[in-house]
Scaffold this active site. Structure first.
Site, PDB file in Angstrom:
ATOM      1  CB  CYS A   9      -0.981  -0.007   1.169  1.00  0.00           C
ATOM      2  SG  CYS A   9      -0.223   0.062   2.814  1.00  0.00           S
TER       3      CYS A   9
ATOM      4  CG  HIS B 267      -4.590  -0.038   3.792  1.00  0.00           C
ATOM      5  ND1 HIS B 267      -3.820  -0.845   2.982  1.00  0.00           N
ATOM      6  CD2 HIS B 267      -5.596   0.432   3.004  1.00  0.00           C
ATOM      7  CE1 HIS B 267      -4.358  -0.888   1.772  1.00  0.00           C
ATOM      8  NE2 HIS B 267      -5.438  -0.109   1.756  1.00  0.00           N
TER       9      HIS B 267
ATOM     10  CG  HIS C 129      -6.713   0.438  -1.775  1.00  0.00           C
ATOM     11  ND1 HIS C 129      -7.023  -0.119  -0.555  1.00  0.00           N
ATOM     12  CD2 HIS C 129      -7.652  -0.059  -2.639  1.00  0.00           C
ATOM     13  CE1 HIS C 129      -8.077  -0.890  -0.648  1.00  0.00           C
ATOM     14  NE2 HIS C 129      -8.488  -0.882  -1.893  1.00  0.00           N
TER      15      HIS C 129
END
Length: 384
Positions: free
Chosen positions: A296, A344, A356
């Site tokens: 990420c 994240h 993402h």
């Protein structure tokens, strides 16, 4: 003479009591059922599909959190290894100069001996705390030329600097060893969490996997609905801001510098988003920074690097890079962070959506920022 005794009905004795055949059969059935219950636990103990889903999601989240710790340890290790290499190279150069200075001082001592001074004791010279001590002890200092005294001073200075660099190198090596240990631990944690998640999923039947997919689809539909609501709110806010800007321009109270700043950010954000979109479909791989796969923070770092902004490597550092804004004021290009441990991140594209790298087994994609519920959103940061 024949016996007239009546035959006994078939049966057995239990605790000294005779039982008829039917009762015996019933007792046998009860015993068998009891044994079966003991041998095979009830299926009621099996976790529900929802529990399995939650456990798998938790494991993926824990793996991603461990991935960011791995990224941090890897970056730290690389920096420390570079520092150690630099220090060791410096120590080698200083040691060479120190040896050259020692040889020169040794020749001075020999020269003094040839002119009538006491015989130089090599062991004393090498073991003295400093060359100055040696020459003072042998009473040669007073007979040296200024050039020779300068050589002594240079040697003392070089010796002190070399010892200091050696101590720095030793300390850096110890720190590097600790970072390498942290790196190894983080890597093992990621691998263990992913292995546990795969093991849980492998135990599901085809029917359970289908039901799990249906649950996931329902979550995505809810996330899309929430994204649409946010898009409407942001659209209304933008319209209001545009009206206020127009009114300010008419009265001459508008700020041209603010408009210029907004335009500059939009230009950079467009470049970051164009890069992120070009990565859609590439696999999530923990610790990866491209170009073939990403985790990420690796994706967001690469996207903003394409726009000329050097983001830090980890989510922990990226969240502190730039200006925090409210979710209602999020603009394309902003970074959206998730979970209390900030493990994240995605890049906002507008209308409640982001690009993402989701998790292991998934690919870079567009998805609602509500993909894991509204409570999962930690903060929004504008990096430029």
């Amino acid at each position: 003479m024949a016996s007239h005794a009546k035959p006994r009905p078939a049966g057995t004795r239990v605790a000294g009591i005779r039982t008829p055949a039917l009762a015996t059969a019933a007792l046998t059935s009860v015993a068998l059922l009891s044994q079966t219950a003991t041998a095979a636990p009830s299926t009621d103990d099996k976790p529900s599909l929802e529990e399995v889903e939650k456990k798998v999601d938790d494991l993926y989240r824990q793996a991603e959190s461990a991935t960011e710790k791995y990224n941090s340890a890897k970056e730290k290790t690389a920096q420390q290894r570079e520092q150690v290499d630099t220090l060791l190279d410096d120590v080698a150069k200083r040691t060479q100069k120190l040896n050259e200075a020692r040889e020169e001082l040794g020749s001075f001592a020999a020269a003094q001996y040839r002119t009538g001074a006491s015989a130089p004791d090599t062991a004393t010279f090498l073991l003295a705390d400093t060359p100055q001590d040696y020459f003072d002890q042998t009473q040669l200092m007073g007979r040296m030329t200024d050039r020779q005294k300068g050589a002594v001073d240079d040697y003392v200075s070089a010796q002190s600097a070399t010892m200091k660099k050696r101590q720095e190198a030793t300390k850096s090596l110890e720190t590097l060893t600790e970072s390498q240990s942290d790196l190894k631990t983080a890597k093992a944690t990621v691998q263990r969490k992913l292995s546990d998640a795969r093991e849980l999923l492998s135990q599901l039947t085809a029917e359970e996997k289908a039901r799990l997919a249906a649950i996931e689809k329902k979550k995505q539909e809810e996330a899309a609905r929430k994204a649409a609501e946010l898009a409407e709110q942001q659209k209304a806010a933008e319209q209001k801001a545009a009206q206020e800007a127009a009114a300010a321009e008419e009265t001459g109270s508008g700020s041209s510098s603010e408009t210029s700043t907004d335009s500059s950010y939009a230009t950079k954000a467009d470049k970051a988003l164009a890069f992120a979109r070009s990565q859609i479909g590439k696999p999530y791989v923990w610790g990866a920074t491209g170009p073939d796969s990403y985790d990420c923070s690796g994706l967001t770092q690469a996207a903003w690097n394409a726009a000329g902004i050097s983001l830090p490597r980890t989510t922990y550092d990226q969240v502190n890079f730039g200006t925090t804004v409210s979710l209602a004021n999020a603009r394309p290009g902003d970074l959206v962070f998730f979970y209390d441990d900030v493990s994240h991140v995605g890049i906002y594209i507008g209308n409640g959506m982001m690009i993402h790298a989701p998790k292991p087994g998934a690919y870079v994609r567009e998805e609602s920022i509500y993909y894991d519920g509204e409570s999962a959103i930690h903060s929004v940061v504008r990096p430029a």
